[in-house]
Design a protein around this motif. Structure first.
Motif, PDB file in Angstrom:
ATOM      1  N   VAL A  94       0.848  -1.194   0.000  1.00  0.00           N
ATOM      2  CA  VAL A  94       0.000   0.000   0.000  1.00  0.00           C
ATOM      3  C   VAL A  94       0.883   1.244   0.000  1.00  0.00           C
ATOM      4  O   VAL A  94       1.918   1.283   0.674  1.00  0.00           O
ATOM      5  CB  VAL A  94      -0.923   0.014   1.245  1.00  0.00           C
ATOM      6  CG1 VAL A  94      -1.762   1.286   1.277  1.00  0.00           C
ATOM      7  CG2 VAL A  94      -1.813  -1.224   1.270  1.00  0.00           C
ATOM      8  N   ILE A  95       0.479   2.254  -0.760  1.00  0.00           N
ATOM      9  CA  ILE A  95       1.205   3.520  -0.812  1.00  0.00           C
ATOM     10  C   ILE A  95       0.365   4.618  -0.160  1.00  0.00           C
ATOM     11  O   ILE A  95      -0.817   4.790  -0.495  1.00  0.00           O
ATOM     12  CB  ILE A  95       1.535   3.916  -2.265  1.00  0.00           C
ATOM     13  CG1 ILE A  95       2.499   2.893  -2.891  1.00  0.00           C
ATOM     14  CG2 ILE A  95       2.139   5.321  -2.326  1.00  0.00           C
ATOM     15  CD1 ILE A  95       2.763   3.128  -4.369  1.00  0.00           C
ATOM     16  N   ILE A  96       0.979   5.312   0.799  1.00  0.00           N
ATOM     17  CA  ILE A  96       0.350   6.520   1.360  1.00  0.00           C
ATOM     18  C   ILE A  96       1.047   7.718   0.742  1.00  0.00           C
ATOM     19  O   ILE A  96       2.259   7.904   0.923  1.00  0.00           O
ATOM     20  CB  ILE A  96       0.474   6.571   2.897  1.00  0.00           C
ATOM     21  CG1 ILE A  96      -0.285   5.410   3.535  1.00  0.00           C
ATOM     22  CG2 ILE A  96      -0.054   7.899   3.427  1.00  0.00           C
ATOM     23  CD1 ILE A  96      -0.213   5.392   5.054  1.00  0.00           C
ATOM     24  N   HIS A  97       0.308   8.493  -0.009  1.00  0.00           N
ATOM     25  CA  HIS A  97       0.857   9.658  -0.700  1.00  0.00           C
ATOM     26  C   HIS A  97       0.643  10.896   0.189  1.00  0.00           C
ATOM     27  O   HIS A  97      -0.486  11.352   0.387  1.00  0.00           O
ATOM     28  CB  HIS A  97       0.171   9.844  -2.046  1.00  0.00           C
ATOM     29  CG  HIS A  97       0.914  10.735  -2.977  1.00  0.00           C
ATOM     30  ND1 HIS A  97       1.021  10.487  -4.333  1.00  0.00           N
ATOM     31  CD2 HIS A  97       1.618  11.878  -2.760  1.00  0.00           C
ATOM     32  CE1 HIS A  97       1.739  11.442  -4.895  1.00  0.00           C
ATOM     33  NE2 HIS A  97       2.104  12.295  -3.957  1.00  0.00           N
ATOM     34  N   VAL A  98       1.725  11.399   0.747  1.00  0.00           N
ATOM     35  CA  VAL A  98       1.636  12.527   1.680  1.00  0.00           C
ATOM     36  C   VAL A  98       1.776  13.851   0.916  1.00  0.00           C
ATOM     37  O   VAL A  98       2.743  14.040   0.166  1.00  0.00           O
ATOM     38  CB  VAL A  98       2.724  12.432   2.771  1.00  0.00           C
ATOM     39  CG1 VAL A  98       2.540  13.551   3.795  1.00  0.00           C
ATOM     40  CG2 VAL A  98       2.669  11.073   3.462  1.00  0.00           C
ATOM     41  N   LEU A  99       0.819  14.748   1.128  1.00  0.00           N
ATOM     42  CA  LEU A  99       0.831  16.061   0.472  1.00  0.00           C
ATOM     43  C   LEU A  99       0.843  17.169   1.524  1.00  0.00           C
ATOM     44  O   LEU A  99       0.224  17.036   2.594  1.00  0.00           O
ATOM     45  CB  LEU A  99      -0.408  16.232  -0.409  1.00  0.00           C
ATOM     46  CG  LEU A  99      -0.592  15.249  -1.572  1.00  0.00           C
ATOM     47  CD1 LEU A  99      -1.937  15.488  -2.251  1.00  0.00           C
ATOM     48  CD2 LEU A  99       0.550  15.383  -2.584  1.00  0.00           C
ATOM     49  N   ASP A 100       1.551  18.243   1.228  1.00  0.00           N
ATOM     50  CA  ASP A 100       1.501  19.446   2.065  1.00  0.00           C
ATOM     51  C   ASP A 100       0.290  20.250   1.619  1.00  0.00           C
ATOM     52  O   ASP A 100       0.347  21.014   0.651  1.00  0.00           O
ATOM     53  CB  ASP A 100       2.795  20.241   1.891  1.00  0.00           C
ATOM     54  CG  ASP A 100       2.797  21.525   2.716  1.00  0.00           C
ATOM     55  OD1 ASP A 100       1.766  21.825   3.360  1.00  0.00           O
ATOM     56  OD2 ASP A 100       3.827  22.244   2.701  1.00  0.00           O
ATOM     57  N   ILE A 101      -0.830  20.032   2.312  1.00  0.00           N
ATOM     58  CA  ILE A 101      -2.090  20.634   1.878  1.00  0.00           C
ATOM     59  C   ILE A 101      -2.123  22.133   2.122  1.00  0.00           C
ATOM     60  O   ILE A 101      -2.948  22.864   1.558  1.00  0.00           O
ATOM     61  CB  ILE A 101      -3.278  19.942   2.588  1.00  0.00           C
ATOM     62  CG1 ILE A 101      -4.601  20.239   1.851  1.00  0.00           C
ATOM     63  CG2 ILE A 101      -3.353  20.364   4.049  1.00  0.00           C
ATOM     64  CD1 ILE A 101      -4.635  19.636   0.464  1.00  0.00           C
TER      65      ILE A 101
ATOM     66  N   GLU B 238      -9.155  25.344   2.453  1.00  0.00           N
ATOM     67  CA  GLU B 238      -9.506  25.713   1.072  1.00  0.00           C
ATOM     68  C   GLU B 238      -8.860  24.769   0.065  1.00  0.00           C
ATOM     69  O   GLU B 238      -9.500  24.306  -0.886  1.00  0.00           O
ATOM     70  CB  GLU B 238      -9.072  27.154   0.802  1.00  0.00           C
ATOM     71  CG  GLU B 238      -9.425  27.632  -0.603  1.00  0.00           C
ATOM     72  CD  GLU B 238      -8.979  29.068  -0.848  1.00  0.00           C
ATOM     73  OE1 GLU B 238      -8.918  29.466  -2.033  1.00  0.00           O
ATOM     74  OE2 GLU B 238      -8.682  29.784   0.141  1.00  0.00           O
ATOM     75  N   ASN B 239      -7.563  24.466   0.290  1.00  0.00           N
ATOM     76  CA  ASN B 239      -6.862  23.558  -0.617  1.00  0.00           C
ATOM     77  C   ASN B 239      -7.417  22.135  -0.543  1.00  0.00           C
ATOM     78  O   ASN B 239      -7.471  21.419  -1.551  1.00  0.00           O
ATOM     79  CB  ASN B 239      -5.372  23.533  -0.289  1.00  0.00           C
ATOM     80  CG  ASN B 239      -4.670  24.832  -0.652  1.00  0.00           C
ATOM     81  OD1 ASN B 239      -5.139  25.573  -1.518  1.00  0.00           O
ATOM     82  ND2 ASN B 239      -3.563  25.126   0.018  1.00  0.00           N
ATOM     83  N   LEU B 240      -7.852  21.724   0.655  1.00  0.00           N
ATOM     84  CA  LEU B 240      -8.410  20.378   0.820  1.00  0.00           C
ATOM     85  C   LEU B 240      -9.686  20.220   0.009  1.00  0.00           C
ATOM     86  O   LEU B 240      -9.912  19.189  -0.636  1.00  0.00           O
ATOM     87  CB  LEU B 240      -8.694  20.110   2.308  1.00  0.00           C
ATOM     88  CG  LEU B 240      -9.372  18.775   2.628  1.00  0.00           C
ATOM     89  CD1 LEU B 240      -8.470  17.606   2.251  1.00  0.00           C
ATOM     90  CD2 LEU B 240      -9.759  18.705   4.102  1.00  0.00           C
ATOM     91  N   GLU B 241     -10.524  21.258   0.024  1.00  0.00           N
ATOM     92  CA  GLU B 241     -11.785  21.197  -0.724  1.00  0.00           C
ATOM     93  C   GLU B 241     -11.524  21.025  -2.216  1.00  0.00           C
ATOM     94  O   GLU B 241     -12.169  20.207  -2.891  1.00  0.00           O
ATOM     95  CB  GLU B 241     -12.595  22.476  -0.462  1.00  0.00           C
ATOM     96  CG  GLU B 241     -13.965  22.467  -1.102  1.00  0.00           C
ATOM     97  CD  GLU B 241     -14.759  23.727  -0.767  1.00  0.00           C
ATOM     98  OE1 GLU B 241     -15.738  23.993  -1.484  1.00  0.00           O
ATOM     99  OE2 GLU B 241     -14.389  24.434   0.191  1.00  0.00           O
ATOM    100  N   ASN B 242     -10.554  21.778  -2.729  1.00  0.00           N
ATOM    101  CA  ASN B 242     -10.221  21.670  -4.151  1.00  0.00           C
ATOM    102  C   ASN B 242      -9.627  20.298  -4.477  1.00  0.00           C
ATOM    103  O   ASN B 242      -9.931  19.703  -5.522  1.00  0.00           O
ATOM    104  CB  ASN B 242      -9.215  22.762  -4.535  1.00  0.00           C
ATOM    105  CG  ASN B 242      -9.798  24.161  -4.400  1.00  0.00           C
ATOM    106  OD1 ASN B 242     -11.012  24.349  -4.510  1.00  0.00           O
ATOM    107  ND2 ASN B 242      -8.936  25.155  -4.137  1.00  0.00           N
TER     108      ASN B 242
END
Length: 428
Positions: free
Chosen positions: A239-246, A291-295
């Motif tokens: 499994v891959i967890i893709h971490v983003l700086d939201i 705001e970025n999470l919603e997009n």
């Protein structure tokens, strides 16, 4: 220190020399040949030990050689075989022949074994050359040299879950929160210069291994930055967890980061895109995150991705992310398919000379050189100290087709022939 790639040289043990001797018994005026065979050289065998997790020991020692076989004795005594040399490696090690580029072995399971370099066979004693026309052979055979190889060892982590993403998105902080791993953490790029492993416990009865893969950048698949030195570790994960700086604090678009990293994974290994991948939208405690999470959700959830808003600093959403990851780990089959009926534990590597022609002939300045791994072994095993031994060697060359090949190469009477260091004048 974590070492995940190293090049070493290995050599199987040389075979023992055969013996030239004759019976000397009372009342036996002319005893026959009684020389015994030499013992076989030991093999170089790699074996997997799950208690090892780096290749660090190979940085201190670069050459390994197995024990040689003992020489044959009189009275048809066979020489003792050389001991095999067992070399332990961590699970997840691939072994590649640097000369051919071929993968010799992919060592995954604890206790798995593979013969990397064959020991040489023992030379035959003169008893073995007795025939109806040759009652008293006065020569024997030298032992065969052990197989020599230069091999590259690469360690690919055996983890259930891999954390991927750009540098400084919070992967190290996440693994420090959910496991006992204590990676170095800092607010600058490429803090993680080695993969970190942590065991994540879920409830009382479940757990999985998580690997914090160093940050990837564009061009990583071709070696840019930390590059494919670490991409290889993702190949083992389920499994891959893709971490983003939201939060987008560094001026980057989280969705753009997602596309670029996945593009690097796809270019490195297309099959990686078949693994379950969930999104950890990290740094939800910072401004602009909502705001970025919603997009992000509007786009990626339509594509089938699950997005989990988290904050590695405050712990927000971590439990939900780990619970879902545990479910996916259980549902996803191992990357390696195993045969439960397989009982053989030693995988024999390529045999000496199996990928080589018997010999090649190269003309250099009027000297005809006969070269090749197989012919080199024949020369090493030849007993050239007696006329009988030399005659046997020349017959062997003829049988291999060396004489015909020399004539086809245009050799003339009186030209010099060099056979792996042995020089003589050619004559029909």
């Amino acid at each position: 220190m974590f070492v995940d790639e190293v090049v070493i040289e290995v050599k199987g043990g040389d075979g023992g020399n055969g013996m030239t001797s004759f019976r000397r018994e009372k009342f036996v005026a002319a005893g026959g040949p009684s020389g015994g065979d030499g013992g076989h050289g030991g093999n170089i065998i790699f074996t997997v030990d799950e208690g090892i997790n780096t290749l660090l020991d190979f940085r201190e020692r670069k050459f390994y050689q197995a024990e040689a076989g003992e020489n044959g004795g009189s009275k048809n005594m066979h020489g003792k075989d050389g001991e095999d040399l067992l070399i332990t490696v961590p699970p997840g090690t691939t072994v590649t022949d640097t000369k051919t580029g071929k993968v010799i072995a992919d060592l995954v399971e604890d206790g798995q074994r593979v013969v990397i370099a064959e020991g040489g066979r023992g030379g035959r004693g003169n008893t073995r050359f007795k025939s109806s026309t040759r009652q008293a052979p006065k020569f024997s055979e030298n032992g065969e040299p052990g197989q020599e190889r230069k091999v590259k060892l690469e360690l690919k982590l055996l983890a259930d879950v891999g954390l991927v993403g750009y540098p400084s998105v919070g992967k190290s902080t996440i693994i420090s929160k959910v496991s006992a791993a204590k990676p170095k953490i800092g607010a600058y790029h490429f803090t993680t210069l080695k993969p970190n492993l942590g065991v994540v416990k879920v409830g009382n009865y479940s757990s999985f291994v998580m690997a914090d893969i160093p940050g990837l950048i564009e061009g990583a698949h071709s070696g840019v930055g930390l590059g494919d030195d670490f991409l290889r570790h993702i190949e083992r994960t389920r499994v891959i967890i893709h971490v983003l700086d939201i939060s987008g604090m560094e001026g980057r678009d989280p969705l753009d980061d997602f596309r670029r990293i996945n593009d690097e994974l796809r270019k490195f290994n297309e099959k990686l895109m078949e693994r379950p991948q969930i999104i950890a939208a990290n740094k939800m405690d910072l401004s602009q995150a909502e705001e970025n999470l919603e997009n992000l959700r509007e786009v990626l959830e339509k594509e089938g991705y699950e997005v989990y808003p988290i904050s590695a600093i405050t712990g927000q959403g971590i439990d939900e992310l780990i619970q879902r990851t545990d479910v996916l780990v259980k549902e996803t089959p191992d990357f390696f398919e195993e045969d439960d009926e397989e009982e053989e534990v030693i995988i024999r590597g390529p045999q000496p000379g199996e990928d080589d022609d018997l010999f090649d002939i190269v003309e250099e300045g009027g000297i005809y050189r006969v070269i090749g791994d197989e012919i080199k072994r024949k020369v090493a095993m030849a007993d050239l100290s007696t006329d009988d031994g030399l005659y046997h060697f020349l017959r062997m060359l003829k049988k291999l087709g060396v004489n015909d090949a020399l004539r086809e190469s245009g050799i003339k009477e009186g030209n010099t022939v060099n056979i792996e260091g042995l020089e003589f004048e050619y004559s029909e």
